[in-house]
Design a protein around this motif. Structure first.
Motif, PDB file in Angstrom:
ATOM      1  N   GLY A   1      -1.964   8.443   5.342  1.00 27.97           N
ATOM      2  CA  GLY A   1      -3.056   9.107   6.043  1.00 27.97           C
ATOM      3  C   GLY A   1      -3.770   8.192   7.012  1.00 27.97           C
ATOM      4  O   GLY A   1      -4.717   8.600   7.689  1.00 27.97           O
ATOM      5  N   SER A   2      -3.345   6.947   7.098  1.00 34.05           N
ATOM      6  CA  SER A   2      -3.879   5.955   8.034  1.00 34.05           C
ATOM      7  C   SER A   2      -2.929   4.764   7.995  1.00 34.05           C
ATOM      8  O   SER A   2      -1.901   4.803   7.324  1.00 34.05           O
ATOM      9  CB  SER A   2      -5.314   5.535   7.655  1.00 34.05           C
ATOM     10  N   VAL A   3      -3.290   3.701   8.718  1.00 34.97           N
ATOM     11  CA  VAL A   3      -2.462   2.483   8.712  1.00 34.97           C
ATOM     12  C   VAL A   3      -3.335   1.324   8.236  1.00 34.97           C
ATOM     13  O   VAL A   3      -3.955   0.631   9.048  1.00 34.97           O
ATOM     14  CB  VAL A   3      -1.884   2.175  10.109  1.00 34.97           C
ATOM     15  N   PRO A   4      -3.409   1.089   6.930  1.00 36.77           N
ATOM     16  CA  PRO A   4      -4.199  -0.034   6.435  1.00 36.77           C
ATOM     17  C   PRO A   4      -3.670  -1.361   6.987  1.00 36.77           C
ATOM     18  O   PRO A   4      -2.467  -1.620   6.950  1.00 36.77           O
ATOM     19  CB  PRO A   4      -4.005   0.041   4.909  1.00 36.77           C
ATOM     20  N   LEU A   5      -4.580  -2.190   7.505  1.00 37.27           N
ATOM     21  CA  LEU A   5      -4.207  -3.462   8.123  1.00 37.27           C
ATOM     22  C   LEU A   5      -4.883  -4.628   7.410  1.00 37.27           C
ATOM     23  O   LEU A   5      -6.011  -4.505   6.936  1.00 37.27           O
ATOM     24  CB  LEU A   5      -4.636  -3.496   9.594  1.00 37.27           C
ATOM     25  N   VAL A   6      -4.192  -5.760   7.384  1.00 35.90           N
ATOM     26  CA  VAL A   6      -4.786  -6.979   6.855  1.00 35.90           C
ATOM     27  C   VAL A   6      -4.182  -8.160   7.608  1.00 35.90           C
ATOM     28  O   VAL A   6      -2.997  -8.166   7.927  1.00 35.90           O
ATOM     29  CB  VAL A   6      -4.569  -7.109   5.328  1.00 35.90           C
ATOM     30  N   ASP A   7      -5.017  -9.141   7.925  1.00 34.75           N
ATOM     31  CA  ASP A   7      -4.543 -10.326   8.625  1.00 34.75           C
ATOM     32  C   ASP A   7      -3.795 -11.242   7.661  1.00 34.75           C
ATOM     33  O   ASP A   7      -4.130 -11.325   6.470  1.00 34.75           O
ATOM     34  CB  ASP A   7      -5.720 -11.080   9.240  1.00 34.75           C
TER      35      ASP A   7
ATOM     36  N   VAL B   1       0.823  -1.209   0.000  1.00 38.54           N
ATOM     37  CA  VAL B   1       0.000   0.000   0.000  1.00 38.54           C
ATOM     38  C   VAL B   1       0.858   1.260   0.000  1.00 38.54           C
ATOM     39  O   VAL B   1       0.379   2.336  -0.366  1.00 38.54           O
ATOM     40  CB  VAL B   1      -0.961   0.046   1.202  1.00 38.54           C
ATOM     41  N   LEU B   2       2.116   1.143   0.392  1.00 36.19           N
ATOM     42  CA  LEU B   2       2.997   2.318   0.367  1.00 36.19           C
ATOM     43  C   LEU B   2       3.190   2.848  -1.046  1.00 36.19           C
ATOM     44  O   LEU B   2       3.654   3.975  -1.225  1.00 36.19           O
ATOM     45  CB  LEU B   2       4.359   1.977   0.983  1.00 36.19           C
ATOM     46  N   ALA B   3       2.833   2.049  -2.052  1.00 38.51           N
ATOM     47  CA  ALA B   3       2.930   2.501  -3.441  1.00 38.51           C
ATOM     48  C   ALA B   3       1.678   3.248  -3.883  1.00 38.51           C
ATOM     49  O   ALA B   3       1.623   3.743  -5.014  1.00 38.51           O
ATOM     50  CB  ALA B   3       3.171   1.313  -4.361  1.00 38.51           C
ATOM     51  N   SER B   4       0.680   3.358  -3.010  1.00 40.54           N
ATOM     52  CA  SER B   4      -0.593   3.986  -3.405  1.00 40.54           C
ATOM     53  C   SER B   4      -0.959   5.135  -2.470  1.00 40.54           C
ATOM     54  O   SER B   4      -2.096   5.250  -2.026  1.00 40.54           O
ATOM     55  CB  SER B   4      -1.716   2.943  -3.420  1.00 40.54           C
ATOM     56  N   SER B   5      -0.003   5.982  -2.193  1.00 40.05           N
ATOM     57  CA  SER B   5      -0.244   7.096  -1.282  1.00 40.05           C
ATOM     58  C   SER B   5      -1.249   8.094  -1.869  1.00 40.05           C
ATOM     59  O   SER B   5      -1.167   8.460  -3.038  1.00 40.05           O
ATOM     60  CB  SER B   5       1.069   7.828  -0.988  1.00 40.05           C
ATOM     61  N   PRO B   6      -2.210   8.559  -1.037  1.00 43.80           N
ATOM     62  CA  PRO B   6      -3.139   9.588  -1.484  1.00 43.80           C
ATOM     63  C   PRO B   6      -2.590  11.006  -1.304  1.00 43.80           C
ATOM     64  O   PRO B   6      -3.333  11.984  -1.447  1.00 43.80           O
ATOM     65  CB  PRO B   6      -4.360   9.356  -0.586  1.00 43.80           C
ATOM     66  N   LEU B   7      -1.298  11.124  -0.976  1.00 44.93           N
ATOM     67  CA  LEU B   7      -0.693  12.448  -0.861  1.00 44.93           C
ATOM     68  C   LEU B   7      -0.743  13.184  -2.200  1.00 44.93           C
ATOM     69  O   LEU B   7      -0.539  12.585  -3.257  1.00 44.93           O
ATOM     70  CB  LEU B   7       0.770  12.329  -0.432  1.00 44.93           C
ATOM     71  N   ASN B   8      -0.992  14.478  -2.154  1.00 43.55           N
ATOM     72  CA  ASN B   8      -0.898  15.284  -3.355  1.00 43.55           C
ATOM     73  C   ASN B   8       0.558  15.359  -3.813  1.00 43.55           C
ATOM     74  O   ASN B   8       1.477  15.199  -3.012  1.00 43.55           O
ATOM     75  CB  ASN B   8      -1.429  16.694  -3.089  1.00 43.55           C
ATOM     76  N   GLU B   9       0.760  15.584  -5.086  1.00 43.40           N
ATOM     77  CA  GLU B   9       2.103  15.575  -5.656  1.00 43.40           C
ATOM     78  C   GLU B   9       3.042  16.560  -4.959  1.00 43.40           C
ATOM     79  O   GLU B   9       4.232  16.307  -4.814  1.00 43.40           O
ATOM     80  CB  GLU B   9       2.047  15.899  -7.150  1.00 43.40           C
ATOM     81  N   ASP B  10       2.495  17.691  -4.526  1.00 40.31           N
ATOM     82  CA  ASP B  10       3.339  18.699  -3.881  1.00 40.31           C
ATOM     83  C   ASP B  10       3.428  18.510  -2.371  1.00 40.31           C
ATOM     84  O   ASP B  10       4.052  19.323  -1.671  1.00 40.31           O
ATOM     85  CB  ASP B  10       2.833  20.103  -4.199  1.00 40.31           C
ATOM     86  N   GLY B  11       2.793  17.446  -1.863  1.00 42.01           N
ATOM     87  CA  GLY B  11       2.848  17.176  -0.436  1.00 42.01           C
ATOM     88  C   GLY B  11       1.989  18.095   0.399  1.00 42.01           C
ATOM     89  O   GLY B  11       2.103  18.115   1.634  1.00 42.01           O
ATOM     90  N   SER B  12       1.074  18.834  -0.234  1.00 51.69           N
ATOM     91  CA  SER B  12       0.280  19.836   0.488  1.00 51.69           C
ATOM     92  C   SER B  12      -0.863  19.240   1.297  1.00 51.69           C
ATOM     93  O   SER B  12      -1.457  19.914   2.122  1.00 51.69           O
ATOM     94  CB  SER B  12      -0.288  20.850  -0.512  1.00 51.69           C
ATOM     95  N   GLY B  13      -1.181  17.999   1.068  1.00 57.24           N
ATOM     96  CA  GLY B  13      -2.286  17.362   1.778  1.00 57.24           C
ATOM     97  C   GLY B  13      -2.656  16.058   1.111  1.00 57.24           C
ATOM     98  O   GLY B  13      -1.924  15.558   0.239  1.00 57.24           O
ATOM     99  N   TYR B  14      -3.799  15.495   1.521  1.00 66.15           N
ATOM    100  CA  TYR B  14      -4.223  14.198   1.003  1.00 66.15           C
ATOM    101  C   TYR B  14      -5.437  14.336   0.100  1.00 66.15           C
ATOM    102  O   TYR B  14      -6.242  15.248   0.251  1.00 66.15           O
ATOM    103  CB  TYR B  14      -4.592  13.255   2.151  1.00 66.15           C
ATOM    104  N   LYS B  15      -5.563  13.386  -0.830  1.00 69.68           N
ATOM    105  CA  LYS B  15      -6.810  13.238  -1.564  1.00 69.68           C
ATOM    106  C   LYS B  15      -7.872  12.745  -0.581  1.00 69.68           C
ATOM    107  O   LYS B  15      -7.570  12.368   0.548  1.00 69.68           O
ATOM    108  CB  LYS B  15      -6.628  12.268  -2.722  1.00 69.68           C
ATOM    109  N   SER B  16      -9.116  12.698  -1.016  1.00 68.65           N
ATOM    110  CA  SER B  16     -10.209  12.363  -0.103  1.00 68.65           C
ATOM    111  C   SER B  16     -10.155  10.924   0.388  1.00 68.65           C
ATOM    112  O   SER B  16     -10.632  10.606   1.482  1.00 68.65           O
ATOM    113  CB  SER B  16     -11.559  12.630  -0.780  1.00 68.65           C
ATOM    114  N   CYS B  17      -9.590  10.002  -0.413  1.00 66.46           N
ATOM    115  CA  CYS B  17      -9.441   8.617   0.011  1.00 66.46           C
ATOM    116  C   CYS B  17      -8.324   7.964  -0.797  1.00 66.46           C
ATOM    117  O   CYS B  17      -7.838   8.544  -1.771  1.00 66.46           O
ATOM    118  CB  CYS B  17     -10.750   7.829  -0.141  1.00 66.46           C
TER     119      CYS B  17
END
Length: 321
Positions: free
Chosen positions: A223-229, A112-128
């Protein structure tokens, strides 16, 4: 004749659990290790699994000797790869699959680290966060980053992009599925506590070896910690394998708490352990939309409570808590 599946990194956390599940289901498994002679404890672990005596074949294969994968892959219909985080490495694996003329689908354990919702300029996150998100290639100013995790994240992102190109090659005759797995936790059949489980337990154990920093880095990037068993992520691999036709990116996470929410759950339900309290900026919490995989018919069996509780039991059993 049983379907043959090749699993690289067969003695790893995900690999060993997946090999066991495949053997129990009746598949013939070709599992690779880097060095059969030196990895005797790993060999013994795999050979002790149910049906290993009849349905498991071990191969020595190292990406620096690409031809070693040919024998392991030959005759297999499905290939599960998790070890490669380089563009050159995944090309070698994909080309070996095509050359075999038997592998019809390659399932890559992405992150999931390859799918960051961060904006390109690092100014914030996309909605999800969903499968359309890609981690920005530039090194953003991240508080909890270090050179290793930044390079790892960049390498895994580029490797996944490279693999997905094979879905666009008409003559490749290979379907590529990339499973963007959340932080994998829960139980293990290994004799030691897996690194990812140590990360989820780090609010108890502290920042030994940088595990808590890794947890915060994940939260900062996603923007969170996605978890999976561990059981769910392996079932997801098998689900992707057993589908008649499947390709593309799929997020694989059952829960998406923030670090603060993880701590709150631990404090409320496991007061016997002391939380390592730190003054930290609050993350708003970005949702991880893994509905694409669920719409295909996959169901998660483990929620956040089961994932964390199982990880705690595993930590206690192996003496980490």
């Amino acid at each position: 004749m049983a379907t043959k599946v090749c699993v690289t990194g067969g003695s790893g956390y995900i690999g060993s659990w997946l090999v066991r599940k495949l053997l129990v289901k009746g598949y013939t498994v070709h599992a690779t290790l880097r060095n059969l002679a030196e990895d005797r404890s790993k060999v013994d672990l795999l050979n002790s699994l149910p049906n290993a005596d009849t349905n498991l074949v071990l191969f020595q294969a190292d990406i620096y000797n690409a031809h070693e994968f040919d024998d392991a892959i030959q005759g297999c219909e499905f290939y599960k790869d998790r070890v490669e985080a380089t563009v050159a490495g995944v090309r070698i694996i994909a080309d070996c699959c095509i050359k075999s003329q038997t592998v019809k689908r390659l399932i890559y354990t992405a992150t999931v680290l390859a799918s960051s919702p961060l904006n390109e300029d690092g100014s914030g996150y996309k909605s999800c966060m969903d499968e359309s998100c890609w981690t920005p290639s530039d090194h953003l100013p991240l508080t909890y980053a270090n050179d290793y995790v930044l390079e790892y994240t960049k390498a895994k992102t580029l490797a996944e992009k490279e693999l997905l190109i094979y879905n666009e090659m008409e003559d490749a005759k290979l379907e590529v599925v990339t499973l963007l797995s959340g932080l994998v936790a829960g139980e293990t059949i290994q004799s030691h506590l897996p690194l990812s489980v140590q990360v989820i337990l780090s609010p108890f154990t502290g920042n030994m070896f940088g595990y808590y920093q890794g947890l915060k880095f994940m939260e900062e990037v996603l923007g969170s910690v996605p978890l999976v068993d561990i059981d769910d992520v392996c079932e997801a691999h098998i689900f992707c394998m057993e589908n008649p036709s499947m390709k593309g990116r799929y997020l694989c996470a059952a829960a998406d708490p923030t670090v603060r929410e993880i701590k709150a759950y631990l404090e409320e339900n496991h007061p016997e352990f002391k939380i390592d309290e730190k003054e930290e900026a609050e993350i708003r919490g970005i949702k991880c939309d893994s509905s694409k995989l669920k719409e295909m018919g996959f169901e998660y069996k483990y929620d956040i409570r089961k994932i964390i509780d199982e990880s705690l039991e595993c930590g206690k059993r192996l003496g980490a808590l």
